[in-house]
Write a protein that holds these residues in place. Structure first.
Motif, short mmCIF file in Angstrom:
data_model
loop_
_atom_site.label_atom_id
_atom_site.label_comp_id
_atom_site.label_asym_id
_atom_site.label_seq_id
_atom_site.Cartn_x
_atom_site.Cartn_y
_atom_site.Cartn_z
N LEU A 177 0.68 3.94 -2.59
CA LEU A 177 0.48 5.64 -2.62
C LEU A 177 1.66 6.40 -2.98
O LEU A 177 1.13 7.77 -3.42
N THR A 181 -12.06 5.57 3.28
CA THR A 181 -12.40 6.92 3.02
C THR A 181 -13.92 7.49 2.28
O THR A 181 -13.97 8.32 2.13
N ASP A 203 -5.83 6.93 -2.66
CA ASP A 203 -6.41 6.00 -1.89
C ASP A 203 -7.63 6.17 -1.50
O ASP A 203 -8.34 7.19 -1.30
N TYR A 204 -8.35 5.00 -2.51
CA TYR A 204 -10.54 5.48 -1.89
C TYR A 204 -10.64 3.77 -1.56
O TYR A 204 -11.14 3.63 -1.73
N SER A 205 -10.32 3.61 -0.73
CA SER A 205 -10.07 2.66 0.16
C SER A 205 -11.09 2.71 0.87
O SER A 205 -11.98 4.15 1.75
N TRP A 226 -4.64 -3.12 -5.21
CA TRP A 226 -5.01 -1.70 -6.93
C TRP A 226 -6.12 -2.25 -7.17
O TRP A 226 -6.38 -3.57 -6.90
N ASN A 241 -16.95 5.99 -5.62
CA ASN A 241 -15.19 6.31 -6.10
C ASN A 241 -14.96 6.71 -7.33
O ASN A 241 -14.39 7.67 -8.32
N ARG A 283 0.71 -1.21 -0.47
CA ARG A 283 -0.06 -0.21 -0.10
C ARG A 283 0.79 0.73 -0.04
O ARG A 283 0.28 2.14 -0.93
N ASP A 284 1.91 1.49 0.75
CA ASP A 284 2.66 2.10 1.18
C ASP A 284 3.51 2.45 -0.06
O ASP A 284 3.64 4.14 -0.30
N GLN A 287 -6.43 3.18 -8.54
CA GLN A 287 -7.24 3.23 -7.36
C GLN A 287 -6.90 2.71 -5.96
O GLN A 287 -6.80 1.04 -6.16
N TRP A 288 -6.33 2.48 -4.81
CA TRP A 288 -6.19 1.76 -3.98
C TRP A 288 -7.88 1.46 -3.40
O TRP A 288 -8.38 2.82 -2.77
#
Length: 321
Positions: free
Chosen positions: A140, A151, A146-148, A205, A287, A136-137, A232-233
């Motif tokens: 990003l 969020t 970041d659309y997890s 992803w 999203n 993830r990091d 997006q994430w």
């Protein structure tokens, strides 16, 4: 106000700058130009140039600011999943520029996709997602939004408020009646966020726009997805929303075998993925609406007229779920 993206990229100054960079990259790789560079497409969010070279045709892509992360993202995904994602020929991450090798015809150009084709496509997507999930990091940091699930609710509130402030004649206007109806489904979106936060599949992803025009059909029968600017994430299963829409509206093939192929790759029960899919339809609608709005940030007034219903169309899907 800055000039719209589509106006900038047809200017002589921009073209000279882009071609200068392309020639620099060819020289660095020991290749040379073998014909004229053409510009086959301009959109409010991106443009492409075809570049004939001694090493075969290359594609140059330039993105508007909202999609400028794509070159760095593709480079990272190619490192994480080299069997599934092509490494770019060259990138200019700061400018959102990328050169890639031509991989031939897309699936849509080759044939009407069969159920087996779609199964290969979603399996390929799942494999990339599995490779990406622990990073993830890293992704990003490359610029992937970041659309997890945690969020989504704030994003929903923000875009409803922003869209409701558009002028009455704006194509992405949320009027008072629509705002009331959207607000009424907010608890359902909150429930979806909670369910997905505890689901068996992770945020990872998410391609964002998986369809036959964004997949190369290779000679060995394998599929290779490309066009990562919608990425997006987000929850993994959101990646199935666009394929579901294509298959159920444009194809005469069953959806269930495609869902099963995706579930099998993740080694989960297809019924669990089906349950998650019903939930991600809500989060993906939010999203996707936010993405569309961002894509159009640098559009002209005429382009907003042509494309601007997209954000509202996607946002309004929460009313149907």
């Amino acid at each position: 106000m800055a000039r719209p993206f589509s106006e900038r990229v047809v200017g002589d100054d921009w073209r000279q700058d882009a071609e200068g960079w392309i020639l620099e990259q060819l020289e660095l790789q020991g290749d040379s130009l073998s014909g004229s560079i053409e510009q086959p497409r301009v959109r409010p969010w991106s443009t492409q140039l075809t570049v004939p070279t001694s090493a075969g045709r290359l594609w140059f892509k330039a993105n508007a600011a909202a999609l400028a992360f794509e070159p760095a993202l593709q480079l990272e995904l190619a490192r994480l999943a080299p069997a599934s994602v092509d490494a770019p020929y060259a990138i200019h991450a700061d400018r959102g520029w990328m050169l890639t090798r031509d991989r031939g015809a897309t699936l849509r150009e080759t044939r009407e996709p069969t159920v087996e084709d779609w199964q290969r496509v979603v399996v390929e997507v799942a494999r990339i997602q599995q490779a990406a999930a622990p990073h993830r990091d890293r992704l990003l940091a490359a610029g992937l939004p970041d659309y997890s699930p945690p969020t989504v609710l704030d994003r929903f509130d923000r875009i409803v408020e922003i869209f409701s402030q558009h002028p009455a004649d704006h194509p992405a206007r949320v009027d008072a009646d629509l705002k009331l109806r959207l607000t009424a489904v907010r608890p359902a979106i909150a429930d979806a966020v909670d369910v997905l936060a505890h689901s068996r599949l992770p945020a990872t992803w998410q391609h964002g726009d998986v369809h036959p025009n964004n997949v190369f059909a290779l000679d060995d029968g394998s599929m290779r997805v490309f066009d990562f600017g919608d990425g997006q994430w987000a929850h993994a299963v959101e990646a199935l929303c666009v394929p579901y829409g294509w298959i159920t509206s444009l194809a005469s093939i069953p959806w269930e075998p495609v869902l099963e192929a995706y579930a099998d790759t993740w080694q989960v029960d297809p019924r669990d993925v089906d349950d998650m899919f019903a939930t991600v339809e809500l989060t993906q609608a939010v999203n996707r609406a936010a993405s569309w709005s961002a894509f159009l940030d640098e559009a002209s007034a005429a382009e907003w007229k042509d494309w601007g219903e997209g954000p509202i169309r996607h946002l309004s899907r929460v009313l149907d779920s």
